[in-house]
Structures are given as C-alpha cells and as structure tokens.
Design a protein around this motif. Structure first.
Motif, mmCIF file in Angstrom:
data_model
loop_
_atom_site.group_PDB
_atom_site.id
_atom_site.type_symbol
_atom_site.label_atom_id
_atom_site.label_comp_id
_atom_site.label_asym_id
_atom_site.label_seq_id
_atom_site.Cartn_x
_atom_site.Cartn_y
_atom_site.Cartn_z
ATOM 1 N N ASP A 155 0.726 -1.254 0.386
ATOM 2 C CA ASP A 155 -0.184 0.194 -0.516
ATOM 3 C C ASP A 155 1.372 1.505 0.213
ATOM 4 O OD1 ASP A 155 -0.974 0.410 3.295
ATOM 5 O OD2 ASP A 155 0.739 0.020 2.563
ATOM 6 N N ASP A 156 0.366 1.607 -0.150
ATOM 7 C CA ASP A 156 0.976 3.474 -0.691
ATOM 8 C C ASP A 156 0.735 4.791 0.836
ATOM 9 O OD1 ASP A 156 1.776 3.146 -2.914
ATOM 10 O OD2 ASP A 156 -0.838 4.104 -3.986
ATOM 11 N N ASP A 157 1.466 3.401 1.600
ATOM 12 C CA ASP A 157 1.636 4.491 3.443
ATOM 13 C C ASP A 157 2.404 5.626 2.906
ATOM 14 O OD1 ASP A 157 0.982 5.219 5.695
ATOM 15 O OD2 ASP A 157 0.532 3.322 6.669
ATOM 16 N N GLU A 158 2.024 6.531 2.537
ATOM 17 C CA GLU A 158 3.820 7.432 3.346
ATOM 18 C C GLU A 158 4.564 7.567 4.674
ATOM 19 O OE1 GLU A 158 2.500 11.170 2.030
ATOM 20 O OE2 GLU A 158 2.001 10.723 -0.441
ATOM 21 N N GLU A 159 3.829 6.967 5.591
ATOM 22 C CA GLU A 159 4.121 6.516 7.071
ATOM 23 C C GLU A 159 5.245 5.983 7.069
ATOM 24 O OE1 GLU A 159 1.609 8.321 10.136
ATOM 25 O OE2 GLU A 159 0.927 10.145 8.181
ATOM 26 N N ALA A 160 4.328 5.037 6.353
ATOM 27 C CA ALA A 160 5.568 3.201 6.599
ATOM 28 C C ALA A 160 6.675 3.111 6.530
ATOM 29 C CB ALA A 160 4.735 1.894 5.654
ATOM 30 N N LEU A 161 7.945 2.659 7.373
ATOM 31 C CA LEU A 161 9.407 2.609 6.934
ATOM 32 C C LEU A 161 9.256 2.251 5.990
ATOM 33 C CD1 LEU A 161 9.645 1.968 10.933
ATOM 34 C CD2 LEU A 161 10.002 4.121 10.216
ATOM 35 N N VAL A 162 10.478 2.660 5.346
ATOM 36 C CA VAL A 162 10.743 1.570 3.982
ATOM 37 C C VAL A 162 12.472 1.210 4.606
ATOM 38 C CG1 VAL A 162 12.015 2.012 1.417
ATOM 39 C CG2 VAL A 162 9.727 3.107 2.810
ATOM 40 N N GLY A 163 12.647 -0.051 4.457
ATOM 41 C CA GLY A 163 14.004 -0.891 4.763
ATOM 42 C C GLY A 163 13.894 -0.896 6.048
ATOM 43 N N SER A 164 15.172 -0.532 6.731
ATOM 44 C CA SER A 164 15.921 -0.916 7.317
ATOM 45 C C SER A 164 15.661 0.710 8.604
ATOM 46 C CB SER A 164 16.603 -1.688 8.464
ATOM 47 O OG SER A 164 18.451 -1.162 7.546
ATOM 48 N N PRO A 165 14.973 0.966 9.679
ATOM 49 C CA PRO A 165 15.219 2.418 10.161
ATOM 50 C C PRO A 165 16.318 3.057 9.893
ATOM 51 C CG PRO A 165 14.301 1.211 11.464
ATOM 52 C CD PRO A 165 14.611 -0.207 10.434
ATOM 53 N N ARG A 166 16.744 3.652 9.853
ATOM 54 C CA ARG A 166 18.242 4.451 9.949
ATOM 55 C C ARG A 166 18.513 4.619 11.909
ATOM 56 N NH1 ARG A 166 18.817 9.401 5.607
ATOM 57 N NH2 ARG A 166 17.993 7.931 3.735
ATOM 58 N N LYS A 167 20.070 4.704 12.143
ATOM 59 C CA LYS A 167 20.888 4.664 12.919
ATOM 60 C C LYS A 167 20.365 6.001 13.249
ATOM 61 C CE LYS A 167 22.422 0.781 14.308
ATOM 62 N NZ LYS A 167 23.552 0.229 15.437
ATOM 63 N N ARG A 168 19.554 6.836 14.382
ATOM 64 C CA ARG A 168 20.048 8.428 14.275
ATOM 65 C C ARG A 168 21.838 8.471 15.197
ATOM 66 N NH1 ARG A 168 14.115 9.843 16.119
ATOM 67 N NH2 ARG A 168 12.997 9.683 14.236
ATOM 68 N N LYS A 169 22.318 9.589 14.650
ATOM 69 C CA LYS A 169 23.192 10.085 15.098
ATOM 70 C C LYS A 169 23.192 11.078 16.917
ATOM 71 C CE LYS A 169 27.741 12.455 14.795
ATOM 72 N NZ LYS A 169 28.065 12.847 13.385
ATOM 73 N N LYS A 170 23.167 10.573 17.015
ATOM 74 C CA LYS A 170 22.922 11.182 18.347
ATOM 75 C C LYS A 170 24.031 12.623 19.016
ATOM 76 C CE LYS A 170 22.629 6.304 22.105
ATOM 77 N NZ LYS A 170 22.879 5.967 22.930
ATOM 78 N N LYS A 171 23.525 12.808 19.368
ATOM 79 C CA LYS A 171 23.560 14.832 19.626
ATOM 80 C C LYS A 171 24.932 14.270 21.322
ATOM 81 C CE LYS A 171 19.870 17.255 18.467
ATOM 82 N NZ LYS A 171 18.809 18.025 18.556
#
Length: 142
Positions: A10-26
């Motif tokens: 489905d065309d859910d724009e909020e769906a995660l595509v692939g694996s979520p990226r690791k967020r760089k910690k501040k």
C-alpha cells in the motif's frame, strides 16, 4: 488488489521503508563542580558523551572566549585530567587564575556563597557554555 495470495504494497507514506536508520546521538556534556582545597576555588569538570573525536573548543567554547581559552597556559585553560571523584579522564577548566579573576570581579564586596557561585558561573561557566537559567538566578536573588 491481490494476485496469487500476494497483497499489493500500500502507498502508506508513513510506513517505514527498509530498516530504520540509526539516529546520530547529539553530544552530551556533563558538568561537575568540585571544590579544590589546593586552589581554594570551585573547579569545573566536563565529560563529553557521544562526541568521539570532537574538538572541545569548537563544540563548547563560544567564539568570543576561544582566543583567551586556547592561549592560557601550556595547553590552554581546558586540559585533561582524572576526575577527582570518579578517577575517569575528563576535561577541566584550569583553576590557576580563578581566584585572581574572581577578586577582580568581586572587588571589595563580600557576598555569600550563592552570590559567589553566580559570579563564578558567569566567569568560568560561560567560557564553556554553562550558564545559570535566568529564572533560577532571579529566584536565588530573593
């Protein structure tokens, strides 16, 4: 539409595509203040977390303070040492001229410990991005 038991994506724009990226910690800075009996002033210790290889001067020291911080002493006012409580390596604002600077700012007035610390934060803390929130400073004045 389904075909051979496989559902269409489905065309859910909020769906995660692939694996979520690791967020760089501040980067996080932990400030500790410990009284030095040998210098007879508070000393500011800084621990950097999530900042491997960071240049502490660029990360914490306001541009207006950098020349004086880098030109004081052999390696500047910021040096590495062992934390007096934890024993871990930390940066610290070298206290050798703190008493002299505080005397110049205080003049001949004798204020209490809270007023002393407020001046100390303005002098030492501001050099590495540490400040007392205005609301707290105002509450302490009452």
């Amino acid at each position: 539409m389904e075909s051979a038991g496989i559902a269409e994506e489905d065309d859910d724009e909020e769906a995660l595509v692939g694996s979520p990226r690791k967020r760089k910690k501040k980067p996080i800075v932990v400030y500790d203040i410990v009284y030095s009996p040998s210098y007879r002033v508070p000393v500011l210790y800084l621990t950097l977390k999530h900042a491997p290889g960071a240049n502490i001067y660029e990360l914490l020291v306001p541009v207006s303070h950098q020349p004086q911080m880098q030109n004081t002493g052999l390696s500047g006012s910021l040096s590495l040492t062992d934390h007096p409580v934890t024993g871990l390596p930390v940066y610290f604002v070298h206290p050798c001229r703190t008493a002299e600077a505080m005397a110049a700012v205080r003049g001949v007035s004798s204020e209490g410990p809270i007023e002393y610390l407020m001046l100390w934060f303005g002098l030492v803390g501001s050099s590495v991005g540490l400040a007392v929130p205005v609301a707290l400073a105002e509450a302490l004045r009452r």
